[in-house]
Design a protein around this motif. Structure first.
Motif, short mmCIF file in Angstrom:
data_model
loop_
_atom_site.label_atom_id
_atom_site.label_comp_id
_atom_site.label_asym_id
_atom_site.label_seq_id
_atom_site.Cartn_x
_atom_site.Cartn_y
_atom_site.Cartn_z
N GLU A 1 0.82 -1.22 0.00
CA GLU A 1 0.00 0.00 0.00
C GLU A 1 0.85 1.26 0.00
O GLU A 1 0.37 2.34 -0.39
CB GLU A 1 -0.92 0.02 1.22
CG GLU A 1 -2.07 -0.96 1.16
CD GLU A 1 -3.00 -0.78 2.34
OE1 GLU A 1 -3.29 0.39 2.71
OE2 GLU A 1 -3.44 -1.80 2.91
N LEU A 2 2.10 1.15 0.44
CA LEU A 2 2.98 2.32 0.49
C LEU A 2 3.59 2.65 -0.86
O LEU A 2 4.14 3.73 -1.04
CB LEU A 2 4.10 2.08 1.51
CG LEU A 2 3.68 1.94 2.97
CD1 LEU A 2 4.89 1.61 3.83
CD2 LEU A 2 3.00 3.21 3.47
N ALA A 3 3.54 1.71 -1.81
CA ALA A 3 4.14 1.94 -3.13
C ALA A 3 3.19 2.76 -4.00
O ALA A 3 1.99 2.53 -4.02
CB ALA A 3 4.45 0.61 -3.81
N ARG A 4 3.75 3.73 -4.71
CA ARG A 4 2.96 4.56 -5.62
C ARG A 4 3.89 5.28 -6.59
O ARG A 4 5.08 5.48 -6.29
CB ARG A 4 2.13 5.57 -4.83
CG ARG A 4 2.94 6.57 -4.00
CD ARG A 4 2.05 7.31 -3.02
NE ARG A 4 1.40 6.39 -2.11
CZ ARG A 4 0.49 6.76 -1.20
NH1 ARG A 4 0.12 8.03 -1.13
NH2 ARG A 4 -0.05 5.88 -0.40
N PRO A 5 3.37 5.70 -7.73
CA PRO A 5 4.20 6.46 -8.67
C PRO A 5 4.74 7.73 -8.02
O PRO A 5 4.04 8.40 -7.24
CB PRO A 5 3.23 6.78 -9.81
CG PRO A 5 2.20 5.70 -9.74
CD PRO A 5 2.03 5.40 -8.27
N GLY A 6 5.98 8.06 -8.31
CA GLY A 6 6.60 9.25 -7.76
C GLY A 6 7.22 9.05 -6.40
O GLY A 6 7.77 10.00 -5.82
#
Length: 361
Positions: free
Chosen positions: A170-175
């Motif tokens: 859940e902590l992974a995201r673009p940017g």
């Protein structure tokens, strides 16, 4: 340069000494329960290639074969692995290469070198402090949405907490670059799971994920300095550009190749199973002592305990010949916390008898 605290530590006080590590506690003459390196002879399948590599020291190290072997272990192409002089160098490379990070966040309590590396590279650091009343469990919502660099351990040193892979994902995201320190992943075990439970090492679908691994703990190679990074090829190329030439020695590369093979992987699983039994024995003995609380459900090669007056207890233990790891140098803990390495039952029994004497005095 001090960073913002997101959450209040249970024992607020002076700024923790991020440069303090367990080896400073394990002075000669003491039984070492302060360092989390496994104390066992190297097996022949590991020792033999390391020793054989000594005959090749006139040539510069070639990391190619070891890089390919490590990547294959985690079902990745070679360009998604980077060999390092221990996990600690990996944190330094990340901090130096990502100087454009605007809001780095470190989730504590955890190994202090990630934050130390960030600060040394000039980054302002914010801390998310996990709550001991919640057994240091991760709530992904507590990490600021605009954090563009997040560092967390799994399983976490010193709490021995294993966060669910789904929560970390859940902590992974673009940017955002998400750095997960899996230095102790090979110490974990779960019923019905063939490999390392909750590891993200083989995940290639999460944007910005970087996994940090170490080979020094289970195989007793702290003096050899060998670890690696796993992640997107573009990110790893940036980290490699910040790395000195020939940073990993030829014997260390030989160890990396050996530890990536099926013999090593099978041995790790057997070691993790024995470690689980030894850990259960330690937890049972500690839980029976007056005023001692074992934090959460430990999953790795160490156990974190809380006991009022633990700082004085640690000094008494040293007087009696035992070294344990102080907790007050970890952000989010304080002087009433101690970390204790898992050892064989005989060592545990001897240690807990001494600890019981001290607590009853």
């Amino acid at each position: 340069m001090r960073g913002q605290l997101i959450g209040t530590p249970p024992d607020a006080g002076a700024e923790p000494d991020l440069g303090h590590h367990g080896d400073a506690e394990a002075t000669p003459g003491l039984v070492d329960l302060a360092v989390n390196v496994r104390q066992a002879p190297m097996p022949d399948w590991l020792a033999d290639p390391v020793v054989a590599a000594l005959a090749d020291l006139a040539a510069y190290p070639d990391p190619g074969p070891a890089r390919a072997a490590v990547a294959a272990r985690h079902r990745r192409p070679p360009e998604e692995a980077l060999l390092t002089a221990g996990a600690a160098e990996g944190f330094v490379l990340i901090a130096r290469a990502l100087r454009e990070a605007r809001r780095p966040v470190v989730v504590h309590p955890q190994f202090t070198e990630p934050e130390a590396a960030l600060r040394a590279a000039g980054h302002p650091v914010e801390r998310v402090l996990l709550d001991p009343a919640e057994d240091f469990r991760l709530d992904p919502a507590r990490v600021p949405a605009d954090a563009d660099l997040v560092m967390i351990g799994n399983p976490t040193n010193p709490t021995s907490v294993l966060h669910p892979a789904a929560a970390l994902a859940e902590l992974a995201r673009p940017g955002r670059v998400l750095v997960v320190d899996e230095a102790f992943a090979d110490t974990t075990l779960a019923p019905g799971v063939d490999g390392e439970p909750e590891s993200l090492a083989a995940r290639r679908d999460l944007p910005g994920l970087v996994v940090v691994r170490s080979l020094t703990k289970t195989w007793g190679l702290a003096g050899l300095r060998i670890g690696y990074l796993l992640g997107e090829a573009g990110l790893l190329a940036r980290f490699a550009a910040a790395q000195p030439l020939w940073a990993v020695s030829t014997p260390a590369l030989a160890a990396a190749t050996a530890c990536a093979g099926p013999t090593a992987v099978a041995a790790e699983r057997a070691i993790a199973a024995q470690l689980a039994a030894d850990r259960d024995h330690l937890v049972a003995r500690l839980s029976a002592l007056p005023g001692v609380r074992v934090a959460g459900r430990p999953t790795s090669a160490f156990v974190l305990i809380h006991r009022p007056g633990a700082a004085a207890v640690r000094e008494r233990l040293r007087e009696r010949g035992w070294a344990v790891r102080r907790g007050d140098t970890f952000p989010g803990l304080g002087p009433d916390w101690l970390r204790i390495a898992v050892r064989d039952p005989e060592t545990t029994d001897a240690f807990t008898r001494v600890l019981a004497d001290i607590l009853e005095a």
